[in-house]
Design a protein around this motif. Structure first.
Motif, short mmCIF file in Angstrom:
data_model
loop_
_atom_site.label_atom_id
_atom_site.label_comp_id
_atom_site.label_asym_id
_atom_site.label_seq_id
_atom_site.Cartn_x
_atom_site.Cartn_y
_atom_site.Cartn_z
N VAL A 1 -10.80 -52.23 30.75
CA VAL A 1 -11.25 -51.11 31.59
C VAL A 1 -10.05 -50.29 32.07
O VAL A 1 -9.10 -50.83 32.65
N GLY B 1 -17.98 -52.28 32.34
CA GLY B 1 -16.89 -52.72 31.47
C GLY B 1 -16.73 -54.23 31.48
O GLY B 1 -16.56 -54.87 30.44
N VAL C 1 -16.92 -50.04 36.58
CA VAL C 1 -16.10 -51.24 36.37
C VAL C 1 -16.99 -52.43 35.99
O VAL C 1 -16.65 -53.23 35.09
#
Ligand code: GLA
Length: 379
Positions: A104, A97, A94
């Protein structure tokens, strides 16, 4: 900047000779050329999002504006034991991203594969009760979605719940919870992050019986007031399947339902079929046999060109639906990353994506780029 991008830019360098519009285009990245139509993404593995694979990470950053977690958010990885979550890698996914300004995607919350057996069993190995399983499902979804609230923008809530004949797949989810499990999964995800887009994702939806089953499911979800934002067509394609007409009518059918469509796991298998099935069921396996791995030494130019034409044909259909399709995501970055090197026959050399094993763009890459900006007709 990755090698592939350097190579791509090198080809776009100014020259004294007039060049076709597509080659002159200042930006030859997928995310830039399709910016007016849809996001373009890739499923990323842990070497890529931790940047251990520097070339892969550079290619992802240069070419794509959305990423999907190939494996790290699957139940067996993020929640391997009762009461024990492992967020080390998903957190890095995460962060990668976010750092790179990408949309994401979380893949996936409810599936019949890559889900540990304990989820469905009690300590003695007997099936758990409906209440226990529902509580486990709720805990899983609320913990995982809640952790990434506001950062993971879209979730594949339910993956592959419909069988080839259009009926609901006979999984432990269905057996123990009944068909209501799908609605409940969406509700739990919506509670955990009301702003996240929620998706139903499946393969071979282009085949009429399965497509009708998915349409019926989406209608049911809509009637129940479930916020399903989009249907994900996985897009694990072959050279001749689905036909352009099947792809087109599938997109039209979902557009008519008022949901968006994402192409979520795009690849095109150029290798000989090892089985007669069009399924992308991950447990399917076939024995190696003569003739099943014909391109171990390299892909002949005729096949490269055929793959490029096939990609162009599919993108030609996608480009008819820019208001319906929000995202086209490839299942992997380079041919070397693809699951098709190991499925359904282990140890084959597969060529399903736009970048070769060295990270260089293939003719299929150029063909796809051209579909975003068709050259004006010659006067
Ligand atoms: C399915 C799943 C993906 C992945 C692919 C094959 O399509 O949705 O997560 O496992 O199979 O790799």
């Amino acid at each position: 900047m990755g090698l592939a991008v350097v190579a791509a830019c090198a080809r776009a360098a100014p020259s004294t000779r007039p060049e076709p519009a597509a080659v002159r285009a200042p930006d030859r990245t997928l995310k830039a050329v399709f910016a007016g139509s849809f996001l373009v993404g890739a499923a990323v593995n842990q070497d890529q999002f931790t940047e251990q694979d520097q070339r892969g990470a550079a290619l992802v950053k240069a070419q794509f504006n959305t990423i999907t977690s190939e494996n790290v958010l699957k139940w067996e990885r993020v929640h391997p034991r009762l009461g024990q979550y492992d967020f080390a890698l998903p957190d890095k996914y995460v962060q990668f991203g976010k750092r790179n300004g990408m949309f994401v995607i979380g893949h996936t919350l409810v599936w019949h594969q890559q889900t540990p057996r304990w989820v469905f069993e009690d300590a003695s190995g007997a099936p758990v009760s409906r209440d226990t399983l529902l509580a486990r499902l709720r805990d899983h979804i609320q913990t995982v979605v809640g952790r990434y609230r506001g950062r993971v923008k879209g979730w594949d809530v339910v993956n592959e719940a419909v069988d080839e004949d259009g009926t609901l797949r006979k999984t432990p989810w269905l057996t123990i919870l009944g068909q209501e499990y799908i609605v409940r999964a969406f509700e739990f995800a919506h509670e955990a992050d009301p702003a996240a887009e929620l998706y139903y994702n499946d393969y071979s939806v282009e085949n009429a019986p399965k497509r009708n089953g998915v349409i019926a499911l989406i209608r049911k979800l809509q009637a129940a007031g479930v916020p399903v934002a989009a249907v994900g067509l996985q897009g694990h394609n072959k050279m001749t399947w689905p036909t352009v007409a099947q792809q087109d009518s599938t997109l039209a059918a979902f557009a008519a339902l008022g949901v968006k469509v994402n192409i979520t796991e795009l690849d095109i298998d150029v290798l000989p079929a090892a089985t007669r099935s069009q399924t992308a069921e991950v447990t399917l396996s076939a024995a190696p046999a003569a003739g099943l791995n014909p391109y171990a030494g390299g892909l002949p130019d005729s096949v490269q060109q055929a793959l490029a034409r096939r990609y162009a044909d599919l993108f030609g259909v996608y480009m008819k639906y820019p208001d319906v399709i929000e995202r086209v995501t490839f299942w992997g970055v380079t041919d070397g990353d693809s699951w098709l090197n190991g499925w359904p026959v282990r140890g084959r050399t597969s060529y399903p994506l736009l970048f070769d094993r060295a990270g260089l763009p293939k003719p299929a890459f150029d063909a796809v780029i051209r579909m975003a900006r068709p050259e004006p007709p010659v006067p």
